[in-house]
Motif scaffolding. Structure first.
Motif, mmCIF file in Angstrom:
data_model
loop_
_atom_site.group_PDB
_atom_site.id
_atom_site.type_symbol
_atom_site.label_atom_id
_atom_site.label_comp_id
_atom_site.label_asym_id
_atom_site.label_seq_id
_atom_site.Cartn_x
_atom_site.Cartn_y
_atom_site.Cartn_z
ATOM 1 N N VAL A 140 91.344 18.941 -53.846
ATOM 2 C CA VAL A 140 92.306 19.491 -52.764
ATOM 3 C C VAL A 140 92.939 20.929 -53.972
ATOM 4 C CG1 VAL A 140 94.393 19.728 -51.532
ATOM 5 C CG2 VAL A 140 92.955 17.716 -51.621
ATOM 6 N N LYS A 141 92.947 22.103 -53.540
ATOM 7 C CA LYS A 141 93.525 23.070 -54.307
ATOM 8 C C LYS A 141 95.022 22.966 -54.125
ATOM 9 C CE LYS A 141 89.371 26.181 -54.246
ATOM 10 N NZ LYS A 141 88.932 27.428 -53.584
ATOM 11 N N PRO A 147 104.523 23.645 -57.586
ATOM 12 C CA PRO A 147 104.686 23.346 -58.956
ATOM 13 C C PRO A 147 103.444 22.993 -59.519
ATOM 14 C CG PRO A 147 105.559 21.522 -57.774
ATOM 15 C CD PRO A 147 105.393 22.730 -56.899
ATOM 16 N N LYS A 148 103.219 23.157 -60.977
ATOM 17 C CA LYS A 148 101.835 22.783 -61.498
ATOM 18 C C LYS A 148 101.939 21.282 -61.966
ATOM 19 C CE LYS A 148 100.968 27.111 -63.572
ATOM 20 N NZ LYS A 148 101.000 27.918 -64.773
ATOM 21 N N ARG A 149 100.999 20.613 -61.746
ATOM 22 C CA ARG A 149 100.809 19.302 -61.982
ATOM 23 C C ARG A 149 100.457 18.919 -63.563
ATOM 24 N NH1 ARG A 149 95.394 17.842 -62.629
ATOM 25 N NH2 ARG A 149 93.866 19.039 -62.158
ATOM 26 N N ASP A 150 101.029 17.954 -64.032
ATOM 27 C CA ASP A 150 100.747 17.498 -65.297
ATOM 28 C C ASP A 150 99.323 17.255 -65.355
ATOM 29 O OD1 ASP A 150 103.494 17.502 -65.578
ATOM 30 O OD2 ASP A 150 103.863 15.539 -65.131
ATOM 31 N N LYS A 151 98.960 17.440 -67.001
ATOM 32 C CA LYS A 151 97.523 17.277 -67.169
ATOM 33 C C LYS A 151 97.197 15.712 -67.191
ATOM 34 C CE LYS A 151 97.188 21.160 -70.561
ATOM 35 N NZ LYS A 151 96.819 21.566 -71.950
ATOM 36 N N ASP A 152 97.946 14.746 -67.179
ATOM 37 C CA ASP A 152 97.690 13.333 -67.169
ATOM 38 C C ASP A 152 97.339 12.788 -65.750
ATOM 39 O OD1 ASP A 152 98.082 13.380 -70.047
ATOM 40 O OD2 ASP A 152 100.331 12.992 -69.869
ATOM 41 N N THR A 153 98.160 13.496 -64.676
ATOM 42 C CA THR A 153 98.098 13.161 -63.466
ATOM 43 C C THR A 153 96.789 13.914 -62.743
ATOM 44 O OG1 THR A 153 99.445 14.931 -62.758
ATOM 45 C CG2 THR A 153 100.601 12.912 -63.027
ATOM 46 N N PRO A 154 95.867 12.965 -62.284
ATOM 47 C CA PRO A 154 94.758 13.777 -61.475
ATOM 48 C C PRO A 154 94.811 14.377 -60.571
ATOM 49 C CG PRO A 154 94.499 11.298 -61.405
ATOM 50 C CD PRO A 154 95.707 11.448 -62.136
ATOM 51 N N SER A 155 93.972 15.229 -60.021
ATOM 52 C CA SER A 155 94.315 15.866 -58.878
ATOM 53 C C SER A 155 93.716 15.239 -57.636
ATOM 54 C CB SER A 155 93.731 17.301 -58.860
ATOM 55 O OG SER A 155 92.017 17.205 -59.022
#
Length: 432
Positions: A140-141, A147-155
């Motif tokens: 999902v775009k 807000p930008k998600r963290d790199k650790d949390t997958p999309s």
């Protein structure tokens, strides 16, 4: 005369030989001789900026075309062989395996690694990790401004995925896992080339309009014939006359109803406008109507004498002016220019500084059908006349209710004790 004393502080004059040396000597700021740079031709050519960017990204450098005449035919053959290998690699990347499946009803937190591991663990050893050639899991775009998600949390994924296999056995084994529960969801798996359940595409119709794509006619939309419009977000000071003057540009109005309070008589904030034509109601819902206006010119504000082009004449040239007036024709008679007309938008989506909520309303017959679950007319006896004409607005409409059977009491004493009704005998008792 005596000789002049020589001042020891003043510099001695230079000889011509010294002057020539100073003129030919190099300056201190600039060097007359440039040091030569030694270039070793045996070393490889340094990479360009573009090549350094590609190497930084971990990509391979493209094969450089050889254009030097000194290089032999062997170098040309090597370059051609390298280009053929690159073309083969690109072709291999584009080619996909013919065996693939579509997996739906996935949990939104599933990742590619989870899906690959689930297929291998639940296939009974038929599907191996090497058999899975491609896993495409659309994500999902993020919405604009989110807000930008963290790199650790997958999309999050979109609930479905495409998986390609190297063998037919692995493909069949994956389809056999359909309707298997995973993460409290029954996963749906089917062949990627199976399109069962999709709506059929409309076949192109012969003689379609030019605007239709690939000769397919656009679907004809049924025109809405409703003439009643609901108007909301009205001010409390709005009256029926204000609404009539506001929507008069859209078309002829049949009637207007504004909901009012019983005690004050002021508007409750909404009302209805019923037009005579459905097109007028459509323009009202759009929020504007196109009107045609004539453009006023300078001649419209001039007097008749000025419009005819007659100028004042001096007394000395009175005779010449009279002869010129006889021969001269008025400008209006020479060429009657047609009035210029322009089309502009007349907005009806605002009233008294408030944005109106305008939408098509249900007619009375449809509202009655929804309310009472009947297909008949609201009141055939009073709503429509003998000739089928609708009843006038504001007339009272009587509703016929089914009469209930009344249980009359035969004994007058029982009736007095229980309060039951007694059947009338046609006698009238009067009290003086």
């Amino acid at each position: 005369m005596g000789a002049k004393p020589i001042d020891s502080s003043s510099p001695a004059p230079e000889s011509p030989q010294e002057q020539h040396q100073t003129a030919t000597s190099p300056s201190k700021k600039r060097k007359s001789t440039i040091d030569e740079i030694a270039v070793d031709l045996t070393l490889p050519e340094p990479p360009s900026k573009k090549a350094r960017r590609l190497l930084k990204k971990g990509k391979t450098l493209p094969v450089k075309a050889h254009s030097s005449d000194e290089e032999g035919d062997d170098d040309d053959d090597k370059a051609a062989a390298g280009a053929a290998e690159d073309a083969k690699k690109k072709k291999k990347k584009k080619e996909r395996s013919p065996f693939g499946v579509w997996i739906g009803n996935l949990r939104f937190t599933v990742t590619r690694g989870d899906l690959r591991k689930w297929l291998v663990d639940n296939s009974g050893g038929v599907i191996k990790d090497e058999d899975i050639t491609r896993v495409h899991l659309p994500t999902v775009k993020p919405a604009a401004g989110a807000p930008k998600r963290d790199k650790d949390t997958p999309s999050e994924n979109r609930g479905f995925a495409y998986v390609d296999f190297a063998t037919l056995e692995a493909n069949v084994a994956a389809i056999a896992l359909s309707e298997t529960e995973w993460n409290r969801r029954k996963v749906l798996i089917k062949d990627s080339k199976s399109f069962d359940g999709r709506p059929k595409k409309e076949e192109p119709v012969e003689g379609a309009d030019e605007d239709g794509k690939d000769g397919a006619a656009a679907p004809v939309k049924k025109k809405d014939m409703r003439t009643k419009v609901f108007v909301g977000n009205l001010a409390f000071t709005v009256t029926e006359d204000d609404l009539r003057a506001h929507f008069d540009k859209c078309g002829k109005i049949r009637w207007i109803k504004v909901a009012t309070f019983e005690d004050t008589g002021k508007c409750k904030g909404y009302g209805w406008v019923n037009f005579e034509e459905a097109e007028a109601a459509e323009w009202a819902v759009k929020g504007f109507v196109k009107i045609r206006e004539t453009i006023e010119t300078l001649e419209d504000f001039m007097d008749d004498d000025e419009a005819d082009g007659n100028d004042e004449v001096d007394d000395s040239d009175a005779e010449e002016g009279e002869s010129a007036k006889k021969t001269k024709k008025p400008a209006a008679k020479q060429a009657a220019e047609p009035a210029r007309i322009k089309t502009r938008k007349w907005w009806v989506n605002q009233l008294q500084g408030r944005n109106l909520k305008i939408e098509l309303a249900e007619d009375d017959q449809l509202r009655y059908t929804k309310r009472f679950k009947k297909g008949g007319s609201k009141n055939p006896g009073t709503a429509e006349g003998a000739e089928g004409a609708p009843a006038k607005e504001g007339e009272a409409r009587a509703y016929s209710k089914p009469k209930k059977a009344i249980a009359y009491a035969t004994d007058i004493s029982v009736a007095r004790l229980t309060g039951a009704p007694v059947k009338s005998e046609g006698k009238k008792t009067t009290f003086e």
